[in-house]
Design an enzyme around this catalytic site. Structure first.
Site, PDB file in Angstrom:
ATOM      1  N   LYS A 191     -16.010 -61.438  -0.994  1.00 60.21           N
ATOM      2  CA  LYS A 191     -14.619 -61.873  -0.843  1.00 60.21           C
ATOM      3  C   LYS A 191     -14.320 -62.134   0.633  1.00 60.21           C
ATOM      4  CE  LYS A 191     -13.706 -58.075  -2.866  1.00 60.21           C
ATOM      5  NZ  LYS A 191     -13.065 -56.880  -3.429  1.00 60.21           N
ATOM      6  N   THR A 223      -1.012 -57.159   2.310  1.00 61.96           N
ATOM      7  CA  THR A 223      -1.467 -56.808   0.966  1.00 61.96           C
ATOM      8  C   THR A 223      -2.063 -55.404   0.921  1.00 61.96           C
ATOM      9  OG1 THR A 223      -3.603 -57.817   1.397  1.00 61.96           O
ATOM     10  CG2 THR A 223      -1.936 -59.198   0.340  1.00 61.96           C
ATOM     11  N   GLY A 225      -4.317 -53.407  -2.265  1.00 63.97           N
ATOM     12  CA  GLY A 225      -4.763 -53.365  -3.661  1.00 63.97           C
ATOM     13  C   GLY A 225      -5.290 -54.683  -4.207  1.00 63.97           C
ATOM     14  N   THR A 226      -5.499 -55.657  -3.326  1.00 59.13           N
ATOM     15  CA  THR A 226      -5.999 -56.953  -3.832  1.00 59.13           C
ATOM     16  C   THR A 226      -7.394 -56.795  -4.442  1.00 59.13           C
ATOM     17  OG1 THR A 226      -6.705 -57.454  -1.591  1.00 59.13           O
ATOM     18  CG2 THR A 226      -4.710 -58.541  -2.343  1.00 59.13           C
ATOM     19  N   GLY A 227      -8.248 -56.012  -3.775  1.00 57.54           N
ATOM     20  CA  GLY A 227      -9.628 -55.841  -4.269  1.00 57.54           C
ATOM     21  C   GLY A 227      -9.643 -55.187  -5.635  1.00 57.54           C
ATOM     22  N   CYS A 228      -8.808 -54.170  -5.806  1.00 61.39           N
ATOM     23  CA  CYS A 228      -8.753 -53.460  -7.094  1.00 61.39           C
ATOM     24  C   CYS A 228      -8.250 -54.396  -8.190  1.00 61.39           C
ATOM     25  CB  CYS A 228      -7.819 -52.260  -7.004  1.00 61.39           C
ATOM     26  SG  CYS A 228      -8.263 -51.100  -5.709  1.00 61.39           S
TER      27      CYS A 228
HETATM   28  O1  PXL Z   1      -7.867 -50.700  -2.005  1.00 64.50           O
HETATM   29  C1  PXL Z   1      -8.805 -49.711  -1.974  1.00 64.50           C
HETATM   30  C2  PXL Z   1      -8.384 -48.472  -2.696  1.00 64.50           C
HETATM   31  C3  PXL Z   1      -9.012 -48.140  -3.839  1.00 64.50           C
HETATM   32  N1  PXL Z   1      -8.702 -47.038  -4.549  1.00 64.50           N
HETATM   33  C4  PXL Z   1      -7.738 -46.209  -4.154  1.00 64.50           C
HETATM   34  C5  PXL Z   1      -7.060 -46.480  -3.003  1.00 64.50           C
HETATM   35  C6  PXL Z   1      -7.378 -47.659  -2.239  1.00 64.50           C
HETATM   36  C7  PXL Z   1      -6.670 -47.989  -1.026  1.00 64.50           C
HETATM   37  O2  PXL Z   1      -5.910 -47.340  -0.445  1.00 64.50           O
HETATM   38  O3  PXL Z   1      -6.124 -45.646  -2.635  1.00 64.50           O
HETATM   39  C8  PXL Z   1      -7.416 -45.020  -4.956  1.00 64.50           C
END
Ligand code: PXL
Length: 284
Positions: A191, A223, A225-228
């Site tokens: 990404k 942003t 949480g975009t990756g999640c």
């Molecule tokens: O975005 C990565 C991420 C993944 N998982 C958890 C997070 C974060 C970012 O802070 O808290 C639980």
């Protein structure tokens, strides 16, 4: 009435099921909360195995509390034994013992689960720069988990950490995505969002070819949480039976819409922003 109930039952029987194995983000923009919202937005029934609890707001991690590896193991075991899970994703796995527990289950999953599509989001560092994965866990991540993946989804920082080299432009990304795919013998989605060009370009390397996955780069949104959200959307599409190219393309559209139609609040003098994974395209 009876007919109605029967109909409802037969409809739910056809619903695809996906599992996320990840950390809890108190601000709910990343982690397990982002995954569940995304699964729901894509019309998939989401299951969860929580690996750790993170006290955070967008941009600032305050504390990470890992779960006991035994409870991580048990969550996945009971789910594997009961649900017809067709895809799973891993997010933040926190430490080496938790990664080992997850790997053991993925390797020895019951017949019922069968061929499972697995998206591994190699979460190590948050966009804010906070370290999320214990550094001594990276070796086991690479050696044991990555080879099990249907798709590995590093961002540029994670790819640089894994390869030990700089990735500053598209030609370097092309080299890097191939190198990662060759190293772990899996398909890789690298990404490129952190390059901050006019376009947000990701590269998918799969079955011997590299494909560009492109969307306009959306400026001015901090942003989180975009990756999640991206990897959860891909897992959801795979759970429904999409092929990898289609699942990734849809995932990119989901993330772009989630950024474009983000939520924003005023909190005193600060402005706080969150992704909107429910925005945009209808579940396919
Ligand atoms: O975005 C990565 C991420 C993944 N998982 C958890 C997070 C974060 C970012 O802070 O808290 C639980």
């Amino acid at each position: 009435m009876a007919a109605k109930i029967r109909k409802r039952h037969s409809q739910s029987a056809a619903t695809a099921v996906a599992l996320t194995i990840a950390g809890s983000d108190s601000s709910a923009g990343a982690g397990i909360q982002a995954d569940l919202k995304t699964f729901a937005a894509r019309g998939v029934y989401g299951l969860t195995a929580v690996t750790c609890i993170v006290a955070e707001i967008p941009g600032k991690v305050s504390r990470i509390q890992p779960a006991d590896p035994l409870i991580v193991h048990k969550q996945i075991e009971v789910l594997f034994n009961a649900f017809p899970i067709s895809a799973a994703k891993t997010g933040l796995l926190c430490n080496a013992q938790i990664i080992s527990a997850v790997v053991r289950l993925l390797r020895n999953r019951p017949q019922k689960v069968g061929s499972l599509k697995l998206v591994v989001d190699p979460v190590m560092i948050a966009t804010s720069g906070d370290v999320l994965l214990e550094p001594d866990a990276i070796a086991i991540y690479e050696r044991e988990l990555f080879p099990l993946a249907t798709l590995l989804t590093p961002n540029l920082d994670e790819a640089m950490q894994l390869l030990g080299e700089e990735i500053r432009d598209l030609p370097a990304m092309r080299r890097a995505v191939k190198a990662l795919a060759a190293r772990y013998k899996v398909a890789v989605l690298l990404k490129g969002g952190h390059l901050r060009g006019r376009r947000a370009v990701d590269l998918l390397y799969s079955s011997g070819r590299t494909t560009e996955v492109v969307a306009p780069y959306l400026t001015g949104v901090r942003t989180h949480g975009t990756g999640c959200t991206y990897s959860a959307a891909i897992a959801a599409e795979l759970a429904k039976g999409a092929d990898l190219d289609r699942a990734v393309r849809t995932g990119k559209d989901v993330v772009s819409s989630a950024i474009k139609r983000h939520f924003a609040w005023k909190a005193g003098r600060a402005r706080i922003v969150a992704l909107n994974p429910m925005a945009g395209i209808r579940p396919g």
